[in-house]
Design a protein around this motif. Structure first.
Motif, PDB file in Angstrom:
ATOM      1  N   GLN A 161       0.840  -1.201   0.000  1.00 18.30           N
ATOM      2  CA  GLN A 161       0.000   0.000   0.000  1.00 18.30           C
ATOM      3  C   GLN A 161       0.874   1.249   0.000  1.00 18.30           C
ATOM      4  N   TYR A 163       1.078   5.710  -1.428  1.00 18.18           N
ATOM      5  CA  TYR A 163       0.464   6.886  -2.037  1.00 18.18           C
ATOM      6  C   TYR A 163       1.562   7.833  -2.497  1.00 18.18           C
ATOM      7  N   GLN A 174      -2.074   6.741   5.257  1.00 15.54           N
ATOM      8  CA  GLN A 174      -2.801   5.574   4.801  1.00 15.54           C
ATOM      9  C   GLN A 174      -2.984   4.598   5.959  1.00 15.54           C
ATOM     10  N   SER A 176      -4.892   0.386   6.855  1.00 16.19           N
ATOM     11  CA  SER A 176      -5.563  -0.807   6.374  1.00 16.19           C
ATOM     12  C   SER A 176      -6.619  -1.210   7.398  1.00 16.19           C
ATOM     13  N   TYR A 184      -6.902   5.704   2.169  1.00 16.76           N
ATOM     14  CA  TYR A 184      -5.878   6.717   1.896  1.00 16.76           C
ATOM     15  C   TYR A 184      -6.479   8.087   2.200  1.00 16.76           C
ATOM     16  N   ILE A 197      -2.584   6.714  -5.827  1.00 14.25           N
ATOM     17  CA  ILE A 197      -2.473   5.607  -4.879  1.00 14.25           C
ATOM     18  C   ILE A 197      -2.104   4.347  -5.639  1.00 14.25           C
ATOM     19  N   ASP A 199      -1.372  -0.245  -5.051  1.00 16.59           N
ATOM     20  CA  ASP A 199      -1.329  -1.427  -4.204  1.00 16.59           C
ATOM     21  C   ASP A 199      -1.042  -2.642  -5.071  1.00 16.59           C
TER      22      ASP A 199
END
Length: 216
Positions: A161, A163, A174, A176, A184, A197, A199
């Protein structure tokens, strides 16, 4: 005359960041919040919803870019009322430019939704996603939140992950919430800023078209 020039140089050279921001965005507009929801669908497309709250412009039309070269199901609403497609101008490219008139351009709300195709890529054993939320938006945006919803079986998503908040975004972070829900956030983005962003995750629920598999 030299004295006047010196005063002007000193004034603009020592403007505070807030003053510089106001000077930069005063003729463009502002947005209280941008809420973006991106859902990864089993056919490898993305369902995207962008909600704009508290949009104020010094113009009767709005210009925005979406990170979709191939897309369908485009719908735009202003304060709950759908905008007729015949009033929506679309210029496709790597970033597609859309423009349309507004009924109210002071403290109005918008919703842009569409299905984006070909945004996912396979990299070895992982599925990679990178999307540009905005690039040089032309307005000051106070607050941005993006929610990325991955398939239920997604694994190892938080490890990749990331940004990219550049060219005038005061802060970004950010988190999870689960392996398949990534959040984000960013604040105070000026008119010339860029925000993206990305991932990479593992999933058996995504099925790429054969023509796309051939490219990997």
């Amino acid at each position: 005359m030299r004295g006047v020039i010196l005063i002007l140089i000193l004034f603009f050279g020592f403007c505070s960041p807030v003053q510089a921001q106001q000077n930069q965005t005063a003729d463009l507009g502002s947005l209280d919040s941008l809420d973006v929801k991106i859902e990864v669908l089993p056919d490898s497309s993305l369902k995207v919803e962008q909600e704009f709250e508290g949009l104020t412009l010094y113009s009767s039309s709005f210009i925005w870019q979406i990170d979709a070269k191939n897309f369908d199901e485009l719908e735009i609403e202003e304060s709950g009322a759908k905008i007729d497609p015949k009033f929506i101008n679309i210029q496709k490219g790597d970033l597609t430019r859309i423009s349309f008139p507004l009924s109210y351009y002071s403290n109005t709300n918008l919703k842009i939704s569409y299905r984006s195709i070909n945004n996912l890529k396979m990299l070895k054993d992982k599925i990679f996603l990178k999307t540009i939320i905005f690039n040089r938006p032309g307005i000051f945006i106070n607050q941005i939140e993006t929610t990325l919803a991955l398939p239920d079986d997604a694994q190892n998503s938080s490890e990749a992950q990331r940004y990219y908040a550049i060219h005038g975004i005061e802060s970004a972070n950010q988190k999870s919430e689960a392996e398949n829900i990534l959040i984000y956030n960013a604040k105070m983005a000026n008119a010339n800023s860029s925000y993206a962003i990305e991932d990479a995750f593992e999933s058996n629920a995504i099925h790429f078209p054969l023509i796309e598999k051939a490219k990997f």
